[in-house]
Design an enzyme around this catalytic site. Structure first.
Site, short mmCIF file in Angstrom:
data_model
loop_
_atom_site.label_atom_id
_atom_site.label_comp_id
_atom_site.label_asym_id
_atom_site.label_seq_id
_atom_site.Cartn_x
_atom_site.Cartn_y
_atom_site.Cartn_z
N GLY A 1 8.83 1.36 7.17
CA GLY A 1 8.96 0.20 6.30
C GLY A 1 7.79 0.12 5.34
O GLY A 1 7.11 1.12 5.10
N GLY B 1 7.28 3.98 3.98
CA GLY B 1 7.73 5.15 4.72
C GLY B 1 9.02 4.86 5.44
O GLY B 1 9.70 3.86 5.17
N LEU C 1 0.82 -1.21 0.00
CA LEU C 1 0.00 0.00 0.00
C LEU C 1 0.85 1.26 0.00
O LEU C 1 0.43 2.31 -0.47
CB LEU C 1 -0.92 0.01 1.23
CG LEU C 1 -1.96 -1.11 1.32
CD1 LEU C 1 -2.65 -1.07 2.68
CD2 LEU C 1 -2.97 -0.99 0.20
N VAL D 1 4.06 -1.08 3.93
CA VAL D 1 2.71 -1.34 4.44
C VAL D 1 2.01 -2.23 3.42
O VAL D 1 1.93 -1.90 2.24
CB VAL D 1 1.92 -0.04 4.65
CG1 VAL D 1 0.53 -0.35 5.21
CG2 VAL D 1 2.66 0.90 5.59
N ASP E 1 4.43 14.92 14.38
CA ASP E 1 4.71 14.55 12.99
C ASP E 1 3.47 14.75 12.13
O ASP E 1 3.13 13.91 11.30
CB ASP E 1 5.19 13.10 12.92
CG ASP E 1 5.97 12.80 11.64
OD1 ASP E 1 6.47 13.76 11.01
OD2 ASP E 1 6.08 11.61 11.28
#
Length: 432
Positions: free
Chosen positions: A109, A106, A103, A111, A229
């Site tokens: 890692g 980032g 999917l 997804v 974030d």
């Protein structure tokens, strides 16, 4: 207790202390942000705004989140609703982590999309059971084991309609995985910057409001949490465009009692992080408010917070937009041109003013997230579309005007062609 239920918080705690994390003593790295200037003014802001769009923390420090030991205490609040998965179960649920099930990717890692049975951790056939998103920690990823623990620690206890739901986790040998609810429409970033069809104005307001409610919830608890974030890639959307905050690896327990801030190493992303936090390491809830202001600008303008492909004076969104925000006569030059005037005139004005306040150079002058929610809530019901006002003016220009002698006057052929061929007169992309 069911072994599949999250009853192993002590294991996670021991895992943190026993993790092979690199030392964060290299704070003098060449990549570390200097903190010599404690005065936040236009000059220091300019230096900050000219920085590149990269993670604030050096890669060797990002492996460790040593400033997160004070994440919400799990003492007496065991998040027993979390499920503990085996690696084999998640491997089967994602079809052996097939490349076509990815999917996104980032700092943490990859997804993967997967399926699990409704009442447990067993894998299900694709298209059946519950659809989930499985995030796998890269062994050499920018976010390390401590960030993984922080994610479980926060989302294991914090529950709100505007926070992504953490279903469970896997901690097995050197494997670290997290299992979330599947968010059908992906991230706000994708909808704003990577799709051909522009995100309608009404959806933008709905998403901004939902994200604001999520931050307000984090800030307003008895043990406040600073998200740290906040950016478009961390705002996920369900099928109805409800916004949910994701990725709590950098979240930090906020100041309590008579403390005004939390001193911490600087992490985050340039273009979103509050300048005073970057320069001093002093973290407050107003740091999140600044980040929210940047995202509001992205929602309003359709521009990225940092875009090196634009001309030099337009690469940093805040630097480019600030003069427009300060002048009410120029506000509408900020609106995303791809919307083709399909936005609320009053809505643009309110959002612009709100972004201006969120981006105040004085953190104390920024509004709280509760105040932001109050401003955004009524903007959902506005229907004063700019395109309607524009068509009204075109109609008036196109009417036949009577001369003083009573004869009729027509617009020139060139004027008719200009009105007819105007892209704003096609009715495209009307706000849903």
């Amino acid at each position: 207790m069911d072994n599949n239920k999250c009853g192993c918080w002590a294991v996670l705690r021991r895992g943190v202390s026993g993790a092979n994390c690199k030392s964060s003593s290299s704070s003098d790295s060449a990549n570390t942000i200097p903190r010599t200037s404690l005065v936040y003014d236009a000059a220091t802001e300019t230096r900050y705004l000219n920085a590149s769009n990269r993670d604030l923390c050096p890669p060797n420090e990002a492996q460790l989140s040593s400033d997160n030991p004070d994440a919400p205490s799990s003492d007496g609040k065991s998040p027993c609703q979390l499920l503990q998965f085996t690696f084999h179960e998640l491997k089967s649920a994602t079809g052996n982590f097939r490349p076509d099930s990815i999917l996104g990717e980032g700092g943490f890692g990859y997804v993967f999309k997967g399926w699990i049975e409704e009442n447990g951790t067993a894998p299900a056939k694709p298209g059946s059971g519950i659809t989930v998103a499985v995030k796998s920690l890269k062994p050499d990823g920018l976010q390390g084991h401590r960030e993984w623990v922080a994610e479980v620690d926060f989302l294991g206890q914090l529950h709100h309609p505007n926070l992504v739901k953490l279903i469970g986790y896997c901690i097995e040998d050197d494997q670290r995985l997290l299992v979330y609810e599947f968010m059908t429409r992906g991230s706000l970033e994708n909808h704003l910057f990577r799709r051909t069809i522009p995100l309608p104005w009404s959806n933008r307001i709905k998403i901004a409001l939902g994200a604001a409610k999520g931050l307000a919830f984090l800030h307003g608890g008895s043990e406040p949490v600073i998200y740290r974030d906040f950016k478009t890639s961390n705002i996920l959307l369900d099928s109805e465009y409800n916004a949910k905050l994701s990725d709590f690896g950098l979240a930090k327990a906020g100041p309590q009692g008579d403390k005004t801030h939390v001193s911490t190493r600087v992490v985050g992303t340039y273009g979103y992080a509050a300048p005073e936090y970057v320069m001093t390491g002093h973290l407050t809830s107003k740091s999140d408010v600044y980040s929210f202001g940047v995202v509001l600008l992205e929602v309003l303008t359709g521009r990225r917070s940092m875009d090196k492909k634009r001309p030099s004076g337009e690469q940093n969104l805040v630097a480019w937009a600030r003069p427009y925000l300060a002048d009410k006569r120029k506000l509408y030059q900020l609106a995303d041109p791809r919307l083709e005037l399909n936005y609320s005139l009053k809505g643009v004005q309110k959002v612009s003013q709100l972004a201006y306040n969120c981006l105040s150079r004085d953190p104390k002058s920024r509004p709280t997230m509760d105040e932001i929610v109050k401003v955004l809530t009524p903007l959902q019901d506005l229907n004063d579309l700019a395109i309607l006002s524009y068509h009204s003016r075109l109609s008036q220009q196109g009417r036949r005007k009577k001369r003083p002698d009573g004869t009729q006057h027509h617009l020139t052929s060139a004027q008719h062609k200009s009105i007819r061929d105007s892209p704003l007169n096609t009715g495209k992309q009307r706000c849903r």
